[in-house]
Design a protein around this motif. Structure first.
Motif, PDB file in Angstrom:
ATOM      1  N   LEU A  29       0.838  -1.126  -0.104  1.00 39.73           N
ATOM      2  CA  LEU A  29       0.059  -0.059  -0.142  1.00 39.73           C
ATOM      3  C   LEU A  29       0.810   1.138   0.231  1.00 39.73           C
ATOM      4  O   LEU A  29       0.472   2.295  -0.676  1.00 39.73           O
ATOM      5  CB  LEU A  29      -0.939  -0.107   1.286  1.00 39.73           C
ATOM      6  N   ALA A  30       2.043   1.224   0.590  1.00 39.34           N
ATOM      7  CA  ALA A  30       2.776   2.542   0.899  1.00 39.34           C
ATOM      8  C   ALA A  30       3.525   2.665  -0.571  1.00 39.34           C
ATOM      9  O   ALA A  30       3.483   3.729  -1.065  1.00 39.34           O
ATOM     10  CB  ALA A  30       3.865   2.150   1.810  1.00 39.34           C
ATOM     11  N   GLY A  31       3.791   1.578  -1.040  1.00 42.86           N
ATOM     12  CA  GLY A  31       4.442   1.833  -2.587  1.00 42.86           C
ATOM     13  C   GLY A  31       3.328   2.375  -3.527  1.00 42.86           C
ATOM     14  O   GLY A  31       3.698   3.287  -4.606  1.00 42.86           O
ATOM     15  N   VAL A  32       2.203   1.901  -3.595  1.00 45.02           N
ATOM     16  CA  VAL A  32       1.070   2.402  -4.455  1.00 45.02           C
ATOM     17  C   VAL A  32       0.778   3.772  -4.209  1.00 45.02           C
ATOM     18  O   VAL A  32       0.538   4.797  -4.917  1.00 45.02           O
ATOM     19  CB  VAL A  32      -0.148   1.628  -4.239  1.00 45.02           C
ATOM     20  N   LEU A  33       0.623   4.161  -2.839  1.00 45.39           N
ATOM     21  CA  LEU A  33       0.394   5.783  -2.550  1.00 45.39           C
ATOM     22  C   LEU A  33       1.279   6.501  -2.926  1.00 45.39           C
ATOM     23  O   LEU A  33       1.227   7.660  -3.442  1.00 45.39           O
ATOM     24  CB  LEU A  33      -0.125   5.840  -1.007  1.00 45.39           C
ATOM     25  N   ARG A  34       2.716   6.042  -2.737  1.00 44.27           N
ATOM     26  CA  ARG A  34       3.940   6.800  -3.128  1.00 44.27           C
ATOM     27  C   ARG A  34       4.107   7.230  -4.699  1.00 44.27           C
ATOM     28  O   ARG A  34       4.320   8.359  -5.005  1.00 44.27           O
ATOM     29  CB  ARG A  34       5.186   5.924  -3.041  1.00 44.27           C
ATOM     30  N   HIS A  35       3.359   6.429  -5.425  1.00 44.87           N
ATOM     31  CA  HIS A  35       3.416   6.466  -6.880  1.00 44.87           C
ATOM     32  C   HIS A  35       2.006   7.127  -7.448  1.00 44.87           C
ATOM     33  O   HIS A  35       1.785   6.661  -8.659  1.00 44.87           O
ATOM     34  CB  HIS A  35       4.071   5.572  -7.842  1.00 44.87           C
ATOM     35  N   LEU A  36       0.972   7.127  -6.658  1.00 45.63           N
ATOM     36  CA  LEU A  36      -0.568   7.362  -7.217  1.00 45.63           C
ATOM     37  C   LEU A  36      -0.622   8.234  -8.034  1.00 45.63           C
ATOM     38  O   LEU A  36      -1.448   8.239  -9.252  1.00 45.63           O
ATOM     39  CB  LEU A  36      -1.218   7.194  -5.882  1.00 45.63           C
ATOM     40  N   ARG A  37       0.066   9.288  -7.805  1.00 52.69           N
ATOM     41  CA  ARG A  37      -0.099  10.428  -8.656  1.00 52.69           C
ATOM     42  C   ARG A  37       0.280  10.408 -10.181  1.00 52.69           C
ATOM     43  O   ARG A  37      -0.397  10.783 -11.142  1.00 52.69           O
ATOM     44  CB  ARG A  37       0.446  11.703  -8.132  1.00 52.69           C
ATOM     45  N   ALA A  38       1.224   9.546 -10.061  1.00 56.21           N
ATOM     46  CA  ALA A  38       1.825   9.252 -11.523  1.00 56.21           C
ATOM     47  C   ALA A  38       0.872   8.208 -12.202  1.00 56.21           C
ATOM     48  O   ALA A  38       0.763   8.253 -13.330  1.00 56.21           O
ATOM     49  CB  ALA A  38       3.307   8.628 -11.497  1.00 56.21           C
ATOM     50  N   SER A  39       0.377   7.248 -11.307  1.00 55.79           N
ATOM     51  CA  SER A  39      -0.607   6.339 -11.921  1.00 55.79           C
ATOM     52  C   SER A  39      -1.628   6.722 -12.495  1.00 55.79           C
ATOM     53  O   SER A  39      -2.302   6.396 -13.550  1.00 55.79           O
ATOM     54  CB  SER A  39      -1.059   5.022 -10.677  1.00 55.79           C
ATOM     55  N   CYS A  40      -2.118   7.932 -12.056  1.00 58.32           N
ATOM     56  CA  CYS A  40      -3.165   8.561 -12.540  1.00 58.32           C
ATOM     57  C   CYS A  40      -3.217   8.849 -14.234  1.00 58.32           C
ATOM     58  O   CYS A  40      -4.184   8.860 -14.616  1.00 58.32           O
ATOM     59  CB  CYS A  40      -3.684   9.690 -11.794  1.00 58.32           C
ATOM     60  N   ALA A  41      -2.153   8.915 -14.651  1.00 55.76           N
ATOM     61  CA  ALA A  41      -1.765   9.106 -16.025  1.00 55.76           C
ATOM     62  C   ALA A  41      -2.571   8.041 -16.751  1.00 55.76           C
ATOM     63  O   ALA A  41      -3.027   8.123 -18.096  1.00 55.76           O
ATOM     64  CB  ALA A  41      -0.402   9.315 -16.338  1.00 55.76           C
ATOM     65  N   PHE A  42      -2.422   6.884 -16.350  1.00 56.99           N
ATOM     66  CA  PHE A  42      -2.917   5.700 -16.851  1.00 56.99           C
ATOM     67  C   PHE A  42      -4.261   5.399 -16.580  1.00 56.99           C
ATOM     68  O   PHE A  42      -5.210   4.708 -17.065  1.00 56.99           O
ATOM     69  CB  PHE A  42      -2.136   4.409 -16.270  1.00 56.99           C
ATOM     70  N   THR A  43      -4.525   5.610 -15.145  1.00 58.36           N
ATOM     71  CA  THR A  43      -6.165   5.219 -14.769  1.00 58.36           C
ATOM     72  C   THR A  43      -7.105   6.353 -15.061  1.00 58.36           C
ATOM     73  O   THR A  43      -8.236   6.053 -15.286  1.00 58.36           O
ATOM     74  CB  THR A  43      -5.834   5.159 -13.215  1.00 58.36           C
ATOM     75  N   LEU A  44      -6.718   7.499 -15.330  1.00 63.25           N
ATOM     76  CA  LEU A  44      -7.588   8.587 -15.765  1.00 63.25           C
ATOM     77  C   LEU A  44      -6.772   9.414 -16.994  1.00 63.25           C
ATOM     78  O   LEU A  44      -6.524  10.271 -17.169  1.00 63.25           O
ATOM     79  CB  LEU A  44      -7.780   9.670 -14.725  1.00 63.25           C
ATOM     80  N   PRO A  45      -6.798   8.492 -18.240  1.00 64.13           N
ATOM     81  CA  PRO A  45      -6.133   8.875 -19.328  1.00 64.13           C
ATOM     82  C   PRO A  45      -6.644  10.148 -20.132  1.00 64.13           C
ATOM     83  O   PRO A  45      -5.808  10.555 -20.979  1.00 64.13           O
ATOM     84  CB  PRO A  45      -5.894   7.733 -20.034  1.00 64.13           C
TER      85      PRO A  45
END
Length: 461
Positions: A278-294
């Motif tokens: 969970l800590a890893g996912v949260l650390r990079h969640l802002r960057a993941s949004c480029a993929f999840t909300l494209p």
């Protein structure tokens, strides 16, 4: 003595992927195989191969088909920058991914698979929200009814026939259908499918989306996964459910009580493995949004107070106003839990919609989580027991909730471009994705008025 079936808890050991062995295709009267891929714009592509030719292909020294490399950067009717006419990929058929196409009798679909590392295995399930439209110009839903309403599924209506055919098709293809129901916007429905290993889950989601759109089209409707069609109603999401499990039985992932919420209530039971993931996912969640909300349209759902995950990076047990909700089975809420039993928790990641590619999304989520596992990253954010937007700045600071989610398409892409950890996981794929996204944005916003832009969005998503 009860004759009821006995169901084992979901785990990597109990989950079975139900696909069709290639040797059995003739038993199902199959005459064609749809070799399928998903490109960087989340466009599903296929080549249809007659069964005899498919069998001959499998017997060849190179059992696959060649496709131009530019296909992964082909956006509507244009190639993105960096995707030219030179180069080919050998698309190797994955025989373990073959499923029946209920919407195309005589056809099966074949997609593409996963590595285990850092003493972690994963299961993934999806919620698929979509809106059934009887008209796209103007935009008009099949009915005005809302969340869990029986009037949205009345007997004898065309929309109920469509939803039931979708449900049967998903089941017949070997995917576990957990439930379906109407959602909160007019003509909106949700399909919930069961957990599978990550790549198989992504394959299943693509097949689910194809089943939904094809069955709707067959009956004269349009099914759209567009993030938001109505200003006054909720948008459509694709909530992703992920559980993390230890691989090595000699290194058990036992339950432990982690930090309390700022108010000192409701301790959360998650394992050390879940914590660092969970800590890893949260650390990079802002960057993941480029993929999840494209898409730009994706950020119409990025608001506080509308149950779409809120605008602050955080997590909380059964809190739908944070981007990651910890789902704890009711039986697990015990003031004195056993410490030697497997966790039954999972995380619901809410900041994702149906315009995203599940392959890219899961690569970012699981890759981020593995970075957390690899580095044993401490979990900074505490359980958010109330909507983060309603907390004071001091309360958020105390809870470790200090970062906002990206509020725009540009902000999410900038976060991805600046995230060296994410780029280390995904390599050159990041540059290709950003290029494709720029071209897609230009095309989707080429119409001169908003109504035409919405119609174009519905046409392609």
């Amino acid at each position: 003595m009860s004759n009821s079936p006995q169901y084992a808890p979901y785990s990597p050991q109990t989950i079975q992927v139900h696909t069709i062995p290639v040797q059995s295709l003739s038993l199902y009267n199959i005459h064609s195989v749809r070799i399928t891929w998903v490109n960087l714009a989340n466009t599903i592509g296929i080549r249809v191969v007659p069964l005899d030719s498919f069998q001959r292909l499998l017997a060849s020294s190179r059992p696959g088909i060649t496709i131009a490399q530019c296909v992964f950067g082909f956006v509507i009717n244009r190639n993105a920058s960096g995707f030219g006419p030179v180069g080919e990929y050998l698309f190797v058929v994955d025989l373990a991914s073959i499923r029946l196409c209920s919407y195309a009798p005589g056809h099966v679909v074949s997609l593409d698979r996963t590595a285990k590392s850092y003493n972690a295995a994963f299961l993934v399930g999806f919620e698929t929200e979509f809106i059934l439209l009887k008209s796209t110009n103007p935009i008009e839903a099949v009915n005005p009814h809302g969340w869990n309403s029986t009037r949205a599924l009345p007997s004898g209506t065309k929309e109920t026939e469509v939803i039931e055919e979708i449900a049967r098709g998903i089941i017949d293809s070997g995917i576990e259908l957990m439930m379906y129901h109407s959602e909160a916007a007019p003509g909106q429905y949700e399909i919930v499918t069961g957990p599978l290993p990550p790549l198989e889950a992504a394959d299943a989601l693509v097949h689910t989306r194809e089943t939904i759109t094809n069955v709707a089209t067959k009956h004269g409707f349009r099914a759209t996964f567009a993030p938001k069609l109505h200003v006054d109603y909720p948008g459509s999401a694709a909530h992703t459910h992920i559980s993390v499990h230890p691989i090595d039985s000699k290194r058990p992932s036992e339950l432990q009580t982690l930090s309390q919420s700022p108010a000192g209530t409701s301790g959360n039971l998650i394992t050390p493995l879940e914590s660092v993931f969970l800590a890893g996912v949260l650390r990079h969640l802002r960057a993941s949004c480029a993929f999840t909300l494209p898409l730009r349209a994706s950020y119409a759902r990025m608001h506080d107070g509308i149950w779409s995950g809120g605008t602050w990076v955080g997590w909380g047990r059964d809190n739908r106003e944070v981007p990651i909700r910890l789902c704890v089975p009711a039986a697990s809420i015990d003031p004195k839990p056993a410490t030697n039993v497997p966790s039954k928790n999972h995380f619901e990641i809410r900041c994702m919609d149906g315009t995203s590619s599940p392959y890219l999304v899961l690569a970012s989520f699981i890759g981020s989580g593995l970075l957390g596992i690899q580095s044993q990253l401490p979990l900074v954010e505490q359980d958010c027991g109330t909507p983060a937007a309603l907390m004071t700045e001091a309360e958020r600071e105390t809870a470790g909730i200090t970062r906002r989610m990206p509020m725009s398409w540009e902000e999410a892409r900038a976060a991805l471009a600046a995230d060296e950890g994410m780029k280390g996981i995904l390599g050159d794929l990041v540059d290709g994705f950003l290029s494709v996204g720029e071209t897609l944005d230009e095309l989707l916003h080429s119409p001169t008025n908003e109504a035409e832009r919405v119609q174009l969005l519905v046409e392609y998503y």
